[in-house]
Design a protein around this motif. Sequence first.
Motif, PDB file in Angstrom:
ATOM      1  N   GLY A  70       0.814  -1.198   0.000  1.00  0.00           N
ATOM      2  CA  GLY A  70       0.000   0.000   0.000  1.00  0.00           C
ATOM      3  C   GLY A  70       0.856   1.260   0.000  1.00  0.00           C
ATOM      4  N   GLN A  71       1.947   1.224   0.731  1.00  0.00           N
ATOM      5  CA  GLN A  71       2.875   2.348   0.741  1.00  0.00           C
ATOM      6  C   GLN A  71       3.457   2.587  -0.656  1.00  0.00           C
ATOM      7  OE1 GLN A  71       5.773   1.415   3.764  1.00  0.00           O
ATOM      8  NE2 GLN A  71       4.267   1.419   5.412  1.00  0.00           N
ATOM      9  N   SER A  72       3.768   1.477  -1.351  1.00  0.00           N
ATOM     10  CA  SER A  72       4.297   1.599  -2.717  1.00  0.00           C
ATOM     11  C   SER A  72       3.244   2.165  -3.658  1.00  0.00           C
ATOM     12  CB  SER A  72       4.772   0.233  -3.220  1.00  0.00           C
ATOM     13  OG  SER A  72       5.884  -0.226  -2.478  1.00  0.00           O
ATOM     14  N   ALA A  73       1.997   1.708  -3.523  1.00  0.00           N
ATOM     15  CA  ALA A  73       0.924   2.227  -4.380  1.00  0.00           C
ATOM     16  C   ALA A  73       0.764   3.727  -4.184  1.00  0.00           C
ATOM     17  CB  ALA A  73      -0.381   1.491  -4.070  1.00  0.00           C
ATOM     18  N   ARG A  74       0.828   4.162  -2.945  1.00  0.00           N
ATOM     19  CA  ARG A  74       0.701   5.601  -2.666  1.00  0.00           C
ATOM     20  C   ARG A  74       1.911   6.373  -3.175  1.00  0.00           C
ATOM     21  NH1 ARG A  74      -1.519   3.267   2.042  1.00  0.00           N
ATOM     22  NH2 ARG A  74       0.462   3.385   3.185  1.00  0.00           N
ATOM     23  N   ARG A  75       3.075   5.819  -2.974  1.00  0.00           N
ATOM     24  CA  ARG A  75       4.292   6.514  -3.387  1.00  0.00           C
ATOM     25  C   ARG A  75       4.331   6.744  -4.895  1.00  0.00           C
ATOM     26  NH1 ARG A  75      10.579   4.591  -2.250  1.00  0.00           N
ATOM     27  NH2 ARG A  75      11.568   6.281  -3.446  1.00  0.00           N
ATOM     28  N   TYR A  76       3.911   5.712  -5.655  1.00  0.00           N
ATOM     29  CA  TYR A  76       3.985   5.805  -7.110  1.00  0.00           C
ATOM     30  C   TYR A  76       2.629   6.140  -7.734  1.00  0.00           C
ATOM     31  CZ  TYR A  76       8.529   3.704  -6.283  1.00  0.00           C
ATOM     32  OH  TYR A  76       9.799   3.452  -5.826  1.00  0.00           O
ATOM     33  N   THR A  77       1.645   6.412  -6.904  1.00  0.00           N
ATOM     34  CA  THR A  77       0.274   6.740  -7.326  1.00  0.00           C
ATOM     35  C   THR A  77      -0.208   5.809  -8.435  1.00  0.00           C
ATOM     36  OG1 THR A  77       1.052   8.466  -8.861  1.00  0.00           O
ATOM     37  CG2 THR A  77       0.460   9.148  -6.624  1.00  0.00           C
ATOM     38  N   THR A  78      -0.181   4.524  -8.156  1.00  0.00           N
ATOM     39  CA  THR A  78      -0.551   3.511  -9.130  1.00  0.00           C
ATOM     40  C   THR A  78      -1.438   2.453  -8.500  1.00  0.00           C
ATOM     41  OG1 THR A  78       0.355   1.918 -10.719  1.00  0.00           O
ATOM     42  CG2 THR A  78       1.492   2.101  -8.624  1.00  0.00           C
ATOM     43  N   TYR A  79      -2.241   1.816  -9.316  1.00  0.00           N
ATOM     44  CA  TYR A  79      -2.911   0.585  -8.902  1.00  0.00           C
ATOM     45  C   TYR A  79      -1.856  -0.518  -8.888  1.00  0.00           C
ATOM     46  CZ  TYR A  79      -7.500   2.740  -9.580  1.00  0.00           C
ATOM     47  OH  TYR A  79      -8.614   3.538  -9.476  1.00  0.00           O
ATOM     48  N   LEU A  80      -1.967  -1.433  -7.936  1.00  0.00           N
ATOM     49  CA  LEU A  80      -0.931  -2.448  -7.746  1.00  0.00           C
ATOM     50  C   LEU A  80      -1.579  -3.795  -7.430  1.00  0.00           C
ATOM     51  CD1 LEU A  80       2.107  -3.073  -7.448  1.00  0.00           C
ATOM     52  CD2 LEU A  80       1.971  -2.260  -5.099  1.00  0.00           C
ATOM     53  N   CYS A  81      -1.256  -4.807  -8.232  1.00  0.00           N
ATOM     54  CA  CYS A  81      -1.811  -6.146  -8.053  1.00  0.00           C
ATOM     55  C   CYS A  81      -0.681  -7.134  -7.769  1.00  0.00           C
ATOM     56  CB  CYS A  81      -2.576  -6.568  -9.309  1.00  0.00           C
ATOM     57  SG  CYS A  81      -3.363  -8.198  -9.186  1.00  0.00           S
ATOM     58  N   PHE A  82      -0.849  -7.992  -6.767  1.00  0.00           N
ATOM     59  CA  PHE A  82       0.190  -8.973  -6.429  1.00  0.00           C
ATOM     60  C   PHE A  82      -0.433 -10.180  -5.738  1.00  0.00           C
ATOM     61  CE2 PHE A  82      -0.281  -6.051  -2.937  1.00  0.00           C
ATOM     62  CZ  PHE A  82      -0.216  -6.830  -1.797  1.00  0.00           C
ATOM     63  N   GLY A  83       0.293 -11.292  -5.783  1.00  0.00           N
ATOM     64  CA  GLY A  83      -0.163 -12.524  -5.147  1.00  0.00           C
ATOM     65  C   GLY A  83       0.548 -12.759  -3.831  1.00  0.00           C
ATOM     66  N   LEU A  84      -0.101 -13.509  -2.945  1.00  0.00           N
ATOM     67  CA  LEU A  84       0.494 -13.834  -1.645  1.00  0.00           C
ATOM     68  C   LEU A  84      -0.190 -15.044  -1.044  1.00  0.00           C
ATOM     69  CD1 LEU A  84      -0.848 -11.426   1.130  1.00  0.00           C
ATOM     70  CD2 LEU A  84      -1.847 -11.562  -1.150  1.00  0.00           C
ATOM     71  N   LEU A  85       0.471 -15.639  -0.047  1.00  0.00           N
ATOM     72  CA  LEU A  85      -0.117 -16.718   0.745  1.00  0.00           C
ATOM     73  C   LEU A  85      -0.935 -16.079   1.861  1.00  0.00           C
ATOM     74  CD1 LEU A  85       3.005 -19.043   1.113  1.00  0.00           C
ATOM     75  CD2 LEU A  85       1.156 -19.238  -0.559  1.00  0.00           C
ATOM     76  N   GLU A  86      -2.230 -16.354   1.859  1.00  0.00           N
ATOM     77  CA  GLU A  86      -3.130 -15.742   2.833  1.00  0.00           C
ATOM     78  C   GLU A  86      -3.553 -16.755   3.896  1.00  0.00           C
ATOM     79  OE1 GLU A  86      -7.656 -13.940   3.306  1.00  0.00           O
ATOM     80  OE2 GLU A  86      -7.027 -14.875   1.415  1.00  0.00           O
TER      81      GLU A  86
END
Length: 243
Positions: A70-86
């Motif tokens: 979320g910090q990266s999305a705000r920093r670069y003002t972009t939508y960001l999609c990624f996968g993870l183990l939930e």
Amino acid sequence: MRVCLIPLKTEPRNPSANLDRLGQCLEEIAHYQPDLICLPECTFTGYLYEEDDFKQFAEPIPGPITERMGQSARRYTTYLCFGLLEVAESGVYNSAVLLDRKGKIILKHRKIEEKPPFVNGDTVSSVDTELGRLGLLICGDLFNGDVIRELEPSLNLLIVPMARSFNKRSPDVERWISEERQVYIEAVKAVGVTTLIVNALEINTDDPSFGGAMIVSADGELLAESPHGTDTVLMWEFDRNGG
């Protein structure tokens, strides 16, 4: 709309190194000002499926990784999609999330076409954004007819993170060109939605995912592709209707 697919070079079980590698990559592409950045399945851990790995690496959503991204999305003002183990009360899911420009989770998908010890997801959803209506699947979901029939007909763009390998012989450029590439294209054509596919490039493992990324139009045209077996970033600009 400018999209950026990053087939991140991933060392399984080393999220710290993978996060650092992503950070460097984001700095390098920042001047392109992408509207949407897409990362692979199980982005920061590699595709893991052992109970011990689940205990060590699976996280809740929201959790530390979603906050950091979320910090990266705000920093670069972009939508960001990624996968993870939930990790959840019901077990561990192979999941992916989409964050908006403010770092807010606006879409989550739990992989449906998955094997134990994962718990399978059971819903398909989408979200309206300034970029159009976006949907999200993970890897094998793209080839499951029942899953595809659940997709919203009005989708403008489908995002598909992957961690696909070739049975201990990855990468295999000849196999990709002669067999696998067309399978993906036909799958997207059957869906009928412009699709972003991004695959992890795993290193230091016996059964590595083979990297690469591709963008396929709703009618099955290969719009763009990064080289098979690489972590080369794929940047593409097209209109909001997927053209």
